[in-house]
Design a protein around this motif. Sequence first.
Motif, PDB file in Angstrom:
ATOM      1  N   LYS A  24       1.689  -7.073  14.279  1.00  0.00           N
ATOM      2  CA  LYS A  24       1.644  -6.691  12.901  1.00  0.00           C
ATOM      3  C   LYS A  24       2.123  -5.303  12.856  1.00  0.00           C
ATOM      4  O   LYS A  24       2.545  -4.747  13.877  1.00  0.00           O
ATOM      5  N   ALA A  25       3.016  -5.035  11.549  1.00  0.00           N
ATOM      6  CA  ALA A  25       3.476  -3.708  11.331  1.00  0.00           C
ATOM      7  C   ALA A  25       2.981  -3.166  10.274  1.00  0.00           C
ATOM      8  O   ALA A  25       2.431  -3.508   9.170  1.00  0.00           O
ATOM      9  N   GLU A  26       2.845  -1.581  10.571  1.00  0.00           N
ATOM     10  CA  GLU A  26       2.023  -0.732   9.688  1.00  0.00           C
ATOM     11  C   GLU A  26       2.805   0.278   9.595  1.00  0.00           C
ATOM     12  O   GLU A  26       3.355   1.114  10.317  1.00  0.00           O
ATOM     13  N   ASN A  61      -0.407  -9.669  -6.175  1.00  0.00           N
ATOM     14  CA  ASN A  61       0.153  -9.016  -4.938  1.00  0.00           C
ATOM     15  C   ASN A  61      -1.124  -8.221  -4.335  1.00  0.00           C
ATOM     16  O   ASN A  61      -1.148  -7.908  -3.341  1.00  0.00           O
ATOM     17  N   GLY A  62      -2.026  -7.514  -5.280  1.00  0.00           N
ATOM     18  CA  GLY A  62      -2.844  -6.769  -5.056  1.00  0.00           C
ATOM     19  C   GLY A  62      -4.119  -7.508  -4.287  1.00  0.00           C
ATOM     20  O   GLY A  62      -4.850  -6.651  -3.639  1.00  0.00           O
ATOM     21  N   SER A  63      -3.936  -8.719  -4.243  1.00  0.00           N
ATOM     22  CA  SER A  63      -5.178  -9.370  -3.598  1.00  0.00           C
ATOM     23  C   SER A  63      -5.022  -9.629  -2.067  1.00  0.00           C
ATOM     24  O   SER A  63      -5.779 -10.062  -1.395  1.00  0.00           O
ATOM     25  N   LYS A  64      -3.613  -9.372  -1.785  1.00  0.00           N
ATOM     26  CA  LYS A  64      -3.289  -9.462  -0.154  1.00  0.00           C
ATOM     27  C   LYS A  64      -3.979  -8.703   0.701  1.00  0.00           C
ATOM     28  O   LYS A  64      -4.696  -9.059   1.823  1.00  0.00           O
ATOM     29  N   PRO A  65      -4.451  -7.401   0.351  1.00  0.00           N
ATOM     30  CA  PRO A  65      -5.196  -6.511   1.309  1.00  0.00           C
ATOM     31  C   PRO A  65      -6.680  -7.201   1.375  1.00  0.00           C
ATOM     32  O   PRO A  65      -7.308  -7.123   2.371  1.00  0.00           O
ATOM     33  N   TYR A  66      -7.329  -7.663   0.272  1.00  0.00           N
ATOM     34  CA  TYR A  66      -8.763  -8.152   0.396  1.00  0.00           C
ATOM     35  C   TYR A  66      -8.557  -9.602   1.121  1.00  0.00           C
ATOM     36  O   TYR A  66      -9.500  -9.560   2.120  1.00  0.00           O
ATOM     37  N   ALA A  67      -7.651 -10.375   0.823  1.00  0.00           N
ATOM     38  CA  ALA A  67      -7.532 -11.666   1.479  1.00  0.00           C
ATOM     39  C   ALA A  67      -7.454 -11.490   3.067  1.00  0.00           C
ATOM     40  O   ALA A  67      -7.989 -12.139   3.927  1.00  0.00           O
ATOM     41  N   ARG A  68      -6.453 -10.585   3.411  1.00  0.00           N
ATOM     42  CA  ARG A  68      -6.124 -10.267   4.879  1.00  0.00           C
ATOM     43  C   ARG A  68      -7.219  -9.649   5.580  1.00  0.00           C
ATOM     44  O   ARG A  68      -7.559  -9.867   6.646  1.00  0.00           O
ATOM     45  N   GLY A  69      -7.987  -8.774   4.746  1.00  0.00           N
ATOM     46  CA  GLY A  69      -8.976  -7.932   5.374  1.00  0.00           C
ATOM     47  C   GLY A  69     -10.258  -8.764   5.598  1.00  0.00           C
ATOM     48  O   GLY A  69     -10.966  -8.614   6.508  1.00  0.00           O
ATOM     49  N   SER A  77       4.377  -9.344  11.188  1.00  0.00           N
ATOM     50  CA  SER A  77       3.937  -9.727   9.891  1.00  0.00           C
ATOM     51  C   SER A  77       3.135  -8.172   9.357  1.00  0.00           C
ATOM     52  O   SER A  77       2.774  -7.474  10.168  1.00  0.00           O
ATOM     53  N   GLY A  78       3.538  -7.951   8.084  1.00  0.00           N
ATOM     54  CA  GLY A  78       3.059  -6.898   7.534  1.00  0.00           C
ATOM     55  C   GLY A  78       1.569  -6.664   7.072  1.00  0.00           C
ATOM     56  O   GLY A  78       0.970  -7.756   7.024  1.00  0.00           O
ATOM     57  N   GLY A  79       1.067  -5.460   6.773  1.00  0.00           N
ATOM     58  CA  GLY A  79      -0.261  -5.482   6.420  1.00  0.00           C
ATOM     59  C   GLY A  79      -1.273  -5.582   7.385  1.00  0.00           C
ATOM     60  O   GLY A  79      -1.549  -6.625   7.958  1.00  0.00           O
ATOM     61  N   THR A  80      -2.072  -4.450   7.857  1.00  0.00           N
ATOM     62  CA  THR A  80      -2.940  -4.469   8.791  1.00  0.00           C
ATOM     63  C   THR A  80      -4.527  -4.209   8.323  1.00  0.00           C
ATOM     64  O   THR A  80      -5.136  -3.544   9.162  1.00  0.00           O
ATOM     65  N   GLU A  81      -4.747  -4.659   7.291  1.00  0.00           N
ATOM     66  CA  GLU A  81      -6.230  -4.264   6.733  1.00  0.00           C
ATOM     67  C   GLU A  81      -7.315  -5.036   7.702  1.00  0.00           C
ATOM     68  O   GLU A  81      -7.310  -5.854   8.089  1.00  0.00           O
ATOM     69  N   HIS A  82      -8.014  -4.012   8.478  1.00  0.00           N
ATOM     70  CA  HIS A  82      -9.095  -4.276   9.364  1.00  0.00           C
ATOM     71  C   HIS A  82      -8.568  -5.017  10.617  1.00  0.00           C
ATOM     72  O   HIS A  82      -9.239  -5.980  11.586  1.00  0.00           O
ATOM     73  N   GLN A  83      -7.128  -4.771  10.969  1.00  0.00           N
ATOM     74  CA  GLN A  83      -6.454  -5.012  11.951  1.00  0.00           C
ATOM     75  C   GLN A  83      -6.198  -3.891  12.901  1.00  0.00           C
ATOM     76  O   GLN A  83      -5.023  -3.313  12.714  1.00  0.00           O
ATOM     77  N   CYS A  84      -7.051  -3.293  13.967  1.00  0.00           N
ATOM     78  CA  CYS A  84      -7.000  -2.040  14.455  1.00  0.00           C
ATOM     79  C   CYS A  84      -7.225  -0.877  13.705  1.00  0.00           C
ATOM     80  O   CYS A  84      -7.217  -1.177  12.301  1.00  0.00           O
ATOM     81  N   GLY A  91      -2.870   2.885  10.773  1.00  0.00           N
ATOM     82  CA  GLY A  91      -1.694   3.138  11.318  1.00  0.00           C
ATOM     83  C   GLY A  91      -1.541   2.311  12.730  1.00  0.00           C
ATOM     84  O   GLY A  91      -0.364   2.351  13.158  1.00  0.00           O
ATOM     85  N   GLU A  92      -2.491   1.779  13.300  1.00  0.00           N
ATOM     86  CA  GLU A  92      -2.173   1.033  14.459  1.00  0.00           C
ATOM     87  C   GLU A  92      -1.932  -0.396  14.151  1.00  0.00           C
ATOM     88  O   GLU A  92      -2.280  -0.746  13.041  1.00  0.00           O
ATOM     89  N   ALA A  93      -1.602  -1.224  15.088  1.00  0.00           N
ATOM     90  CA  ALA A  93      -1.479  -2.603  14.868  1.00  0.00           C
ATOM     91  C   ALA A  93      -1.633  -3.326  16.337  1.00  0.00           C
ATOM     92  O   ALA A  93      -1.153  -2.911  17.472  1.00  0.00           O
ATOM     93  N   PRO A  94      -1.989  -4.629  16.191  1.00  0.00           N
ATOM     94  CA  PRO A  94      -2.101  -5.367  17.393  1.00  0.00           C
ATOM     95  C   PRO A  94      -0.566  -6.161  17.712  1.00  0.00           C
ATOM     96  O   PRO A  94       0.131  -6.506  16.882  1.00  0.00           O
TER      97      PRO A  94
END
Length: 362
Positions: A294-296, A183-191, A342-349, A352-355
């Motif tokens: 995306k939701a953050e 589960n900790g790999s999700k930020p890296y994968a999404r980012g 979808s949750g998790g906005t690493e490098h997406q805006c 605190g922001e989201a597209p």
Amino acid sequence: MRVGVHKIKMGNPGDVSDLKRQIEDGTINPHDIVALIGKTEGNGGANDFTRGFATQSLSLLLGTYLDLAPDAVAKRIAFVWSGGTEGVLSPHATVFTRSEAEPAAGKRLAMGIALTRDLLPEEVGTMVEVRAVAEAVRHALMEAEIDDPRDVHYVQVKGPLLTPASIADATSRGAKVVTSDPNGSKPYARGATALGVAVALGEVDEAALSDEAIAKRMDLYSSVANTSAGGELRNCEVLLFGNSPKAGGDLRIGHAVLKDVVDSHAVHAAIRNAAGEDGDGDLSVDRVKAIFAKAEAPVGGMLRGSRTTMLSDADIHYERHARAALGAVITSVTGDAKIFVSGGTEHQCMPGEAPIAVIVQV
């Protein structure tokens, strides 16, 4: 090119009845289906098997119409699922069709699809994945016949996260992975996938990136990427949407940036942006065909001066809080809970922001 957008209801991840109904009544031509983006009622984590179940179920149905084995259907059609329908979010899928058409008078919705090669576990969440996604985005841009990257409003990428099996495989070969926590790999994968979009569209200079920047340098981002990661994939699927003067039909897409998880103004701004020159400034929400966001959680847990427990709740992960909150806000505007959040906005805006992207009929 004419892109069609069709929503299907799902009573559970194995429910294909609404898709079958729309095929049988002639609303959807199964031979024109090229992609599907949907929400399942799983937990959205590494052990969320509802996504694979949904793909299998729809592949079995579509195989009967296309005279293909389920595995062949999944290779022909891009299936992108996000788990987690907290709050009012409704399990559903948006089916995209593509057919021949004469260009319209103005720019219309166009889409391009591209796949990366299968990634090794040690490549997930690294610059290898960034470059692979960037290359795929460039191919999708050409397929969509979009010449100006500014006409791109939404790039959905679904890629692999690390699973216990893939981590064990890497370890057995002496390869190092970004983390041993699935589960900790999700930020890296999404980012990594989001940065791939940013590089391809000129939002970020690749020279500014490194493995160390992924999931850490949040000042580097894309404003149109919407990325997810799941254990059901080994490669990355890229679905790019924008407006092209070479496309036909009566649909357009636009986007905006959600300043926070309760930013209803951004929903309206995205609708107006999608309407473009064909809008009248008061575009009816009845003409909204689909929404992808995306939701953050708010930075530091503080939402407009008030403390929230999104980041400190030990029982419910912040992504689930954020999806539920944003889902309610968007539904309050459109009246339709069949929206992709979808949750998790690493490098997406910015943090605190989201597209948010909206497809409208014009």
